[in-house]
Structure formats: C-alpha cells, structure tokens
Design an enzyme around this catalytic site. Sequence first.
Site, mmCIF file in Angstrom:
data_model
loop_
_atom_site.group_PDB
_atom_site.id
_atom_site.type_symbol
_atom_site.label_atom_id
_atom_site.label_comp_id
_atom_site.label_asym_id
_atom_site.label_seq_id
_atom_site.Cartn_x
_atom_site.Cartn_y
_atom_site.Cartn_z
ATOM 1 N N ASP A 109 1.134 -1.151 -0.066
ATOM 2 C CA ASP A 109 -0.110 0.381 -0.687
ATOM 3 C C ASP A 109 0.886 1.277 0.274
ATOM 4 O O ASP A 109 2.149 1.158 0.165
ATOM 5 C CB ASP A 109 -0.766 0.083 1.724
ATOM 6 C CG ASP A 109 -1.805 -1.424 1.585
ATOM 7 O OD1 ASP A 109 -2.355 -1.739 -0.112
ATOM 8 O OD2 ASP A 109 -1.816 -1.380 2.439
HETATM 9 N N1 URA Z 1 -1.237 -6.252 3.652
HETATM 10 C C1 URA Z 1 -0.746 -4.458 4.154
HETATM 11 O O1 URA Z 1 -2.667 -4.683 4.630
HETATM 12 N N2 URA Z 1 -1.161 -3.976 3.366
HETATM 13 C C2 URA Z 1 -0.442 -4.304 3.366
HETATM 14 O O2 URA Z 1 0.731 -3.193 2.005
HETATM 15 C C3 URA Z 1 0.760 -4.989 2.999
HETATM 16 C C4 URA Z 1 0.193 -6.031 3.315
#
Ligand code: URA
Length: 246
Positions: A109
Amino acid sequence: MTSELIRLPKYLARSGLASRRAAERLIAEGRVKVNGIPVSEPGIRIDIRRDRVEVDNIPVENTPERKYYLLYKPVGYLSTVRDPFGRPTVMDLLPRNVRKGLFPVGRLDMDTEGLILLTNDGELAFRLTHPRFRVKKTYQVTIKGRPLEEKLLQLQKGIILEEGRTAPAKVKVISAGKKKTVLLITIHEGKKRQVKRMCQAVGHPVISLKRISYAFLNLDGLQPSDYRALTGEEIRRLYALVELKP
Ligand code: URA
C-alpha cells in the site's frame, strides 16, 4: 534448426513485457500478433526461434537481459509502474537506466513501507505472487492498543475476511503497551490490504506497517529509498523456491 515451443503468455512474460496474467489480457484484447496474424487464443504455442511476435505492432524480443532489484519502499510511494494521477511511484526511486522494463512484484500500500522486489522477469514474478508457492512475507506491524491473548490466537489461526478465511499466520509480540503494540506477522498469502484487514477485524487497527522480509530476503543495510541488485545466488534461490528452471 531445432524448435523450442512455449505458450505465448509465457513467452511474453519471459520477454519482460508483462506478468503472465497481464500477457493473457493482452492476448484477449487482440493486441498480440504471431507472424503478422492477430491471435486471441492464450493456449497457442510458439516456436521461439522461428515465430515473430508483436504487441501493438511492436516486435517482442526473445528474453532480454533479466534484471532483479530489491527496494526499500518508503511511505508515500505507489507500488505501480505508472499512476494515472501522477502520484510518486516506486519507479521514481530508480535511475532511468535501471528502471527500464522493470515492474514491482506484488503490491505494498502507499502508506506501507518496506521490501519490494522489482524485475522484468514476468515468469518469476508470476510464480512469486502465486498462492501455490506460499512465499513468506514478514511485516512489522504497529497496532492500536494491547491485544488480548485470544485476539493474537485469532490472528494466528485465520481471520474471516470478505473473500474467505486467511491461512494460519505466525504472530510474535515485539513490544506491548497500553496505547500501541508492535507485532511481527508472517503470512504467505497476498490478499489486498491483508494485514491491515486482519488486525482491524480483531479490533486493533494498524498504525504503521513495514514489510521486513520477503522469502529469505531482508532489508539489512538499507535505508528507505535505497535499492540494490540481487546477487546471482539470491536469484538462484528464488528460482528454486518457486520451482523454476533458470
Ligand atoms: N498488508 C497490508 O494491509 N498492506 C500492505 O501493504 C501489505 C500487506
């Protein structure tokens, strides 16, 4: 001359043009030609020595030099090649000559930091992100509050999300306080925003998230925005992990 037949999506993935899934999409969209004729059948096999493959009328080279990098993605960057809204992407962190043809393996993310691989090897990327190979990823997760033992057990056993139950996870408490707790969570799946949704589901929203390892790779010696090429040995180990022949 002997022939070497391989499926078209695999050829496109090996050429570094796209992941195998993306290659299948290109074929379905009618953008791929073999010997000048558009193909729409992803199962078609081609002879890599004789057949001429084009995407959008541009010839696709057979196996360019493969490149493999590990990047410490900082918060605030998208893990995509391009963003239609012009936001910063991980590609902006690499010099132009390095980034050419690369794409990130999987996603983090925008507000997650940590280890992400970049390559032009579509076949390896396809396998590393395929659930069948259960590639382990460890996240350092800061959550709100101090979870009860039963909540930690729930995280370990699996959480029911919209798309089904998550596989068992490894959970280790690094530090626990009234306001926040730091955990290490190891999972081998890659559902969208998985760690955040797992923690949210047990009532402890994520404050910050950092991927500290991917398979046997970690961030040792790197600061946010740093990157390095993988060594030959690391590449060989990744290939072996996903049962791929070099
Ligand atoms: N899990 C998440 O919630 N976000 C990420 O970026 C990676 C794994």
